[in-house]
Design a protein around this motif. Structure first.
Motif, PDB file in Angstrom:
ATOM      1  N   MET A 117     139.239  -1.198  -5.122  1.00  0.00           N
ATOM      2  CA  MET A 117     138.180  -2.052  -5.649  1.00  0.00           C
ATOM      3  C   MET A 117     138.805  -3.392  -6.016  1.00  0.00           C
ATOM      4  O   MET A 117     139.641  -3.461  -6.892  1.00  0.00           O
ATOM      5  N   ASN A 118     138.404  -4.431  -5.341  1.00  0.00           N
ATOM      6  CA  ASN A 118     138.989  -5.746  -5.551  1.00  0.00           C
ATOM      7  C   ASN A 118     138.197  -6.591  -6.530  1.00  0.00           C
ATOM      8  O   ASN A 118     138.654  -7.632  -6.960  1.00  0.00           O
ATOM      9  N   ALA A 119     136.999  -6.175  -6.867  1.00  0.00           N
ATOM     10  CA  ALA A 119     136.149  -6.958  -7.761  1.00  0.00           C
ATOM     11  C   ALA A 119     136.590  -6.761  -9.203  1.00  0.00           C
ATOM     12  O   ALA A 119     137.182  -5.752  -9.568  1.00  0.00           O
ATOM     13  N   SER A 120     136.280  -7.738 -10.014  1.00  0.00           N
ATOM     14  CA  SER A 120     136.582  -7.613 -11.431  1.00  0.00           C
ATOM     15  C   SER A 120     135.615  -6.623 -12.066  1.00  0.00           C
ATOM     16  O   SER A 120     134.566  -6.287 -11.501  1.00  0.00           O
ATOM     17  N   LEU A 121     135.960  -6.177 -13.234  1.00  0.00           N
ATOM     18  CA  LEU A 121     135.108  -5.236 -13.961  1.00  0.00           C
ATOM     19  C   LEU A 121     133.738  -5.849 -14.226  1.00  0.00           C
ATOM     20  O   LEU A 121     132.709  -5.192 -14.056  1.00  0.00           O
ATOM     21  N   GLU A 122     133.719  -7.116 -14.589  1.00  0.00           N
ATOM     22  CA  GLU A 122     132.444  -7.793 -14.835  1.00  0.00           C
ATOM     23  C   GLU A 122     131.589  -7.834 -13.569  1.00  0.00           C
ATOM     24  O   GLU A 122     130.386  -7.589 -13.607  1.00  0.00           O
ATOM     25  N   GLN A 123     132.224  -8.113 -12.424  1.00  0.00           N
ATOM     26  CA  GLN A 123     131.486  -8.135 -11.155  1.00  0.00           C
ATOM     27  C   GLN A 123     130.941  -6.755 -10.815  1.00  0.00           C
ATOM     28  O   GLN A 123     129.818  -6.625 -10.328  1.00  0.00           O
ATOM     29  N   PHE A 124     131.730  -5.720 -11.073  1.00  0.00           N
ATOM     30  CA  PHE A 124     131.279  -4.359 -10.814  1.00  0.00           C
ATOM     31  C   PHE A 124     130.055  -4.033 -11.666  1.00  0.00           C
ATOM     32  O   PHE A 124     129.055  -3.514 -11.163  1.00  0.00           O
ATOM     33  N   VAL A 125     130.108  -4.362 -12.941  1.00  0.00           N
ATOM     34  CA  VAL A 125     128.983  -4.097 -13.838  1.00  0.00           C
ATOM     35  C   VAL A 125     127.754  -4.886 -13.390  1.00  0.00           C
ATOM     36  O   VAL A 125     126.627  -4.373 -13.414  1.00  0.00           O
ATOM     37  N   GLU A 126     127.945  -6.118 -12.950  1.00  0.00           N
ATOM     38  CA  GLU A 126     126.834  -6.913 -12.435  1.00  0.00           C
ATOM     39  C   GLU A 126     126.222  -6.248 -11.204  1.00  0.00           C
ATOM     40  O   GLU A 126     125.001  -6.211 -11.056  1.00  0.00           O
ATOM     41  N   GLN A 127     127.066  -5.721 -10.322  1.00  0.00           N
ATOM     42  CA  GLN A 127     126.572  -5.048  -9.128  1.00  0.00           C
ATOM     43  C   GLN A 127     125.778  -3.791  -9.490  1.00  0.00           C
ATOM     44  O   GLN A 127     124.759  -3.500  -8.882  1.00  0.00           O
ATOM     45  N   VAL A 128     126.242  -3.048 -10.482  1.00  0.00           N
ATOM     46  CA  VAL A 128     125.512  -1.856 -10.924  1.00  0.00           C
ATOM     47  C   VAL A 128     124.145  -2.261 -11.474  1.00  0.00           C
ATOM     48  O   VAL A 128     123.132  -1.615 -11.207  1.00  0.00           O
ATOM     49  N   ALA A 129     124.087  -3.358 -12.207  1.00  0.00           N
ATOM     50  CA  ALA A 129     122.834  -3.806 -12.818  1.00  0.00           C
ATOM     51  C   ALA A 129     121.871  -4.422 -11.803  1.00  0.00           C
ATOM     52  O   ALA A 129     120.658  -4.399 -12.021  1.00  0.00           O
ATOM     53  N   TYR A 130     122.397  -4.942 -10.698  1.00  0.00           N
ATOM     54  CA  TYR A 130     121.568  -5.614  -9.699  1.00  0.00           C
ATOM     55  C   TYR A 130     120.683  -4.599  -8.980  1.00  0.00           C
ATOM     56  O   TYR A 130     121.154  -3.588  -8.461  1.00  0.00           O
ATOM     57  N   ARG A 131     119.410  -4.858  -8.938  1.00  0.00           N
ATOM     58  CA  ARG A 131     118.429  -3.919  -8.393  1.00  0.00           C
ATOM     59  C   ARG A 131     118.662  -3.572  -6.925  1.00  0.00           C
ATOM     60  O   ARG A 131     118.435  -2.451  -6.512  1.00  0.00           O
ATOM     61  N   GLY A 132     119.149  -4.484  -6.127  1.00  0.00           N
ATOM     62  CA  GLY A 132     119.374  -4.226  -4.710  1.00  0.00           C
ATOM     63  C   GLY A 132     120.782  -3.752  -4.378  1.00  0.00           C
ATOM     64  O   GLY A 132     121.139  -3.628  -3.217  1.00  0.00           O
ATOM     65  N   SER A 133     121.570  -3.471  -5.389  1.00  0.00           N
ATOM     66  CA  SER A 133     122.974  -3.102  -5.185  1.00  0.00           C
ATOM     67  C   SER A 133     123.136  -1.690  -4.659  1.00  0.00           C
ATOM     68  O   SER A 133     122.314  -0.819  -4.901  1.00  0.00           O
TER      69      SER A 133
END
Length: 89
Positions: free
Chosen positions: A1-17
């Protein structure tokens, strides 16, 4: 996983993720293994925990890819393809 933790959490929260419950569970398990790894005194006892941590991080990405396949087949309106995507590993 190359994304930051914040980016990962944003992706989880994103409805289309494509990051969903499986990815979150795998990350939680990786974090738990990392905490245990830190607390175990004997180096030999830490090795299995390190393997678990790495495998769980691999599963974060694998789950996102599997979920993406399921979502793609869902949009095709093909029930057989959707079932195959659900069962595929």
């Amino acid at each position: 996983m190359n994304a930051s933790l914040e980016q990962f959490v944003e992706q989880v929260a994103y409805r289309g993720s494509w990051c969903g419950g499986g990815s979150v569970a795998a990350l939680s398990a990786a974090l738990a293994a990392a905490l245990m790894e830190k607390l175990v005194a004997r180096k030999q006892a830490r090795r299995p925990l390190a393997r678990i941590r790495r495998e769980c991080l691999r599963l974060v990405e694998a789950d996102a890819q599997a979920f993406a396949r399921v979502i793609r087949t869902k949009s095709q309106q093909n029930p057989q393809a959707f079932r195959r995507a659900l069962l595929r590993r």
